[in-house]
Design a protein around this motif. Structure first.
Motif, PDB file in Angstrom:
ATOM      1  N   THR A  28       0.364 -30.707  58.222  1.00 59.65           N
ATOM      2  CA  THR A  28      -0.310 -31.364  57.116  1.00 59.65           C
ATOM      3  C   THR A  28       0.719 -32.168  56.349  1.00 59.65           C
ATOM      4  O   THR A  28       1.729 -31.619  55.890  1.00 59.65           O
ATOM      5  N   LEU A  29       0.476 -33.485  56.256  1.00 61.29           N
ATOM      6  CA  LEU A  29       1.416 -34.402  55.630  1.00 61.29           C
ATOM      7  C   LEU A  29       0.713 -35.110  54.473  1.00 61.29           C
ATOM      8  O   LEU A  29       0.104 -36.164  54.650  1.00 61.29           O
ATOM      9  N   PRO A  30       0.765 -34.551  53.275  1.00 60.80           N
ATOM     10  CA  PRO A  30       0.006 -35.110  52.157  1.00 60.80           C
ATOM     11  C   PRO A  30       0.693 -36.313  51.515  1.00 60.80           C
ATOM     12  O   PRO A  30       1.923 -36.407  51.500  1.00 60.80           O
ATOM     13  N   CYS A  34      -1.742 -31.316  47.246  1.00 59.81           N
ATOM     14  CA  CYS A  34      -2.134 -30.544  48.422  1.00 59.81           C
ATOM     15  C   CYS A  34      -1.862 -29.065  48.170  1.00 59.81           C
ATOM     16  O   CYS A  34      -0.774 -28.697  47.690  1.00 59.81           O
ATOM     17  N   THR A  35      -2.836 -28.223  48.475  1.00 61.22           N
ATOM     18  CA  THR A  35      -2.674 -26.775  48.352  1.00 61.22           C
ATOM     19  C   THR A  35      -3.199 -26.106  49.614  1.00 61.22           C
ATOM     20  O   THR A  35      -4.315 -26.372  50.046  1.00 61.22           O
ATOM     21  N   ASN A  44       2.395 -25.643  48.877  1.00 58.25           N
ATOM     22  CA  ASN A  44       2.145 -27.028  48.471  1.00 58.25           C
ATOM     23  C   ASN A  44       3.009 -27.955  49.313  1.00 58.25           C
ATOM     24  O   ASN A  44       4.015 -27.553  49.875  1.00 58.25           O
ATOM     25  N   GLY A  45       2.622 -29.216  49.372  1.00 59.00           N
ATOM     26  CA  GLY A  45       3.402 -30.186  50.107  1.00 59.00           C
ATOM     27  C   GLY A  45       3.177 -30.124  51.602  1.00 59.00           C
ATOM     28  O   GLY A  45       2.241 -29.489  52.092  1.00 59.00           O
ATOM     29  N   ILE A  93       8.311 -38.088  54.988  1.00 53.65           N
ATOM     30  CA  ILE A  93       6.913 -37.865  55.325  1.00 53.65           C
ATOM     31  C   ILE A  93       5.992 -38.360  54.221  1.00 53.65           C
ATOM     32  O   ILE A  93       4.898 -38.862  54.473  1.00 53.65           O
ATOM     33  N   LEU A  94       6.419 -38.234  52.986  1.00 52.08           N
ATOM     34  CA  LEU A  94       5.568 -38.603  51.866  1.00 52.08           C
ATOM     35  C   LEU A  94       5.307 -40.102  51.811  1.00 52.08           C
ATOM     36  O   LEU A  94       4.469 -40.561  51.045  1.00 52.08           O
ATOM     37  N   GLN A  95       6.020 -40.882  52.617  1.00 52.49           N
ATOM     38  CA  GLN A  95       5.850 -42.330  52.609  1.00 52.49           C
ATOM     39  C   GLN A  95       4.880 -42.811  53.689  1.00 52.49           C
ATOM     40  O   GLN A  95       4.583 -43.995  53.757  1.00 52.49           O
TER      41      GLN A  95
END
Length: 232
Positions: A28-30, A34-35, A44-45, A93-95
């Protein structure tokens, strides 16, 4: 949305699943809040969910990637997860967003997806490749064609030996694995703008209700909810 042998990746808007589990490893890449509720607690994350781990996901926006554990990429993830190398989920990843190509996602995750099932018994690898080829083109997965007795004959094994070998090699029994492939096939039809009933029928489900129950058990949301949230 990306569908490739051994991997299913989807970029979703606000998602709130019921508790569920699946054979596939989940990444999972938010991009936003994210929870994750799972056996390890509340996370989270970005995160990795091992095969068959019960979980519930609430996420505002981001990628959900399912990888078959016995694919080469799944083996890479298993090694990273078991050796506590969770640093493959780093800040880059967040990008990523809904326009990110699958190859870029895998590069960010430091995973090689050029190979597929090189570690499998060749007979099982052949059957998996045939299934992959069917859903790759959203081909009708006719129920009679995929009966265990017919597949066993194709591999020159008895039905009981084939079923045992398949489970041993793939870590999952034949029937639930075939159900997973039917779900992916149906998703392929939905991506082509087909309605749920047509998608269910063409993927070999007895009716749309059977498809919807199987879908929710696998993903924690209904097909209708998924269509409302997924970037096609």
């Amino acid at each position: 949305m990306h569908i490739q042998p051994g991997i299913f990746a989807v970029y979703t808007r606000v998602i709130d699943t019921a508790p569920h589990r699946h054979h596939q490893i989940q990444l999972t890449l938010p991009n936003e809040s994210c929870t994750l509720y799972c056996e390890q607690g509340i996370l989270n994350g970005a995160h990795i969910i091992p095969s068959n781990c019960p979980h519930q996901l609430k996420m505002d926006k981001g990628w959900v990637i399912l990888i078959e554990p016995h694919s080469d990429m799944g083996q890479q993830l298993n090694q990273n997860y078991c050796s506590n190398q969770a640093n493959l989920l780093h800040d880059e990843i967040l990008q990523v967003d809904h326009n990110t190509p699958l190859s870029t996602l895998m590069d960010v995750l430091r995973l090689d997806y050029s190979k597929q099932y090189t570690a499998l018994d060749p007979r099982i690898a052949l059957i998996v490749a045939q299934l992959d080829n069917s859903f790759k083109h959203a081909t009708l997965l006719e129920p009679k064609h995929w009966r265990a007795c017919k597949i066993a004959a194709q591999t020159h094994l008895s039905e009981s030996r084939f079923l045992h070998l398949f489970r041993e090699e793939m870590g999952i029994a034949w029937r639930p694995y075939l159900l997973w492939k039917r779900l992916i096939c149906a998703i392929g039809y939905l991506r082509q703008q087909q309605n749920i009933t047509v998608a269910a029928t063409h993927a070999g489900f007895s009716d749309s209700a059977h498809f919807s129950r199987s879908f929710k058990k696998q993903f924690g949301i209904s097909p209708k909810e998924a269509l409302q949230r997924v970037e096609r």
